[in-house]
Design an enzyme around this catalytic site. Sequence first.
Site, PDB file in Angstrom:
ATOM      1  N   ILE A 103       0.847  -1.192   0.000  1.00  0.00           N
ATOM      2  CA  ILE A 103       0.000   0.000   0.000  1.00  0.00           C
ATOM      3  C   ILE A 103       0.882   1.242   0.000  1.00  0.00           C
ATOM      4  O   ILE A 103       2.005   1.220   0.519  1.00  0.00           O
ATOM      5  CB  ILE A 103      -0.973   0.005   1.219  1.00  0.00           C
ATOM      6  CG1 ILE A 103      -1.976   1.152   1.109  1.00  0.00           C
ATOM      7  CG2 ILE A 103      -0.211   0.018   2.528  1.00  0.00           C
ATOM      8  CD1 ILE A 103      -3.137   1.059   2.098  1.00  0.00           C
ATOM      9  N   CYS A 104       0.383   2.306  -0.620  1.00  0.00           N
ATOM     10  CA  CYS A 104       1.015   3.615  -0.598  1.00  0.00           C
ATOM     11  C   CYS A 104       2.392   3.587  -1.254  1.00  0.00           C
ATOM     12  O   CYS A 104       2.515   3.419  -2.459  1.00  0.00           O
ATOM     13  CB  CYS A 104       1.051   4.126   0.847  1.00  0.00           C
ATOM     14  SG  CYS A 104       1.330   5.888   1.019  1.00  0.00           S
TER      15      CYS A 104
END
Length: 171
Positions: A103-104
């Site tokens: 994620i991210c």
Amino acid sequence: MGKKVATVITKLFEDVEFTSPNEALTEAGHEVVTIGFEAGETVDGKKGEASVTIDKGIDDVKPEDFDALYIPGGFSPDQLRKDDRFLAFVKAFANDQKPIFSICHGPQLLINAEVVKGKKLTSVKQVAIDLKNAGADFIDAEVVTDDSGMISSRTPDDLPAFNKAIVAALD
């Protein structure tokens, strides 16, 4: 039966991008093992809302001992991607087509491990061009699941959908 999830993490991770998926995976009956530079080290999130004591050092683990890999965002993946041991660890999961969750800024580690070419992935906006340049098929969506088992999300706003997807992937 619960699965064993390797979580590679070091200081300045995005707090909620560790705590929220960790909680979702644990509640679903899976074991989350934090892996960093050194076992017993305490690393703090970049917002100061979470601290994690590292369960295992990278030299103390083997990819074959785990069912899946999780890479939280923040500044952690950027620090890990300069270390060949973490790159080899990540590459082994990709080569064995085990689930990899990121994620991210997490995909930064995947880029340096050279495992994103031809894969469908998403990330935080500023990493998108890096994914494209590395040959990934960037898709701007809250959760992207690739046929290889890679599941990615963009930001903490996407955590409810991301957590649902990663827990389902291990069922």
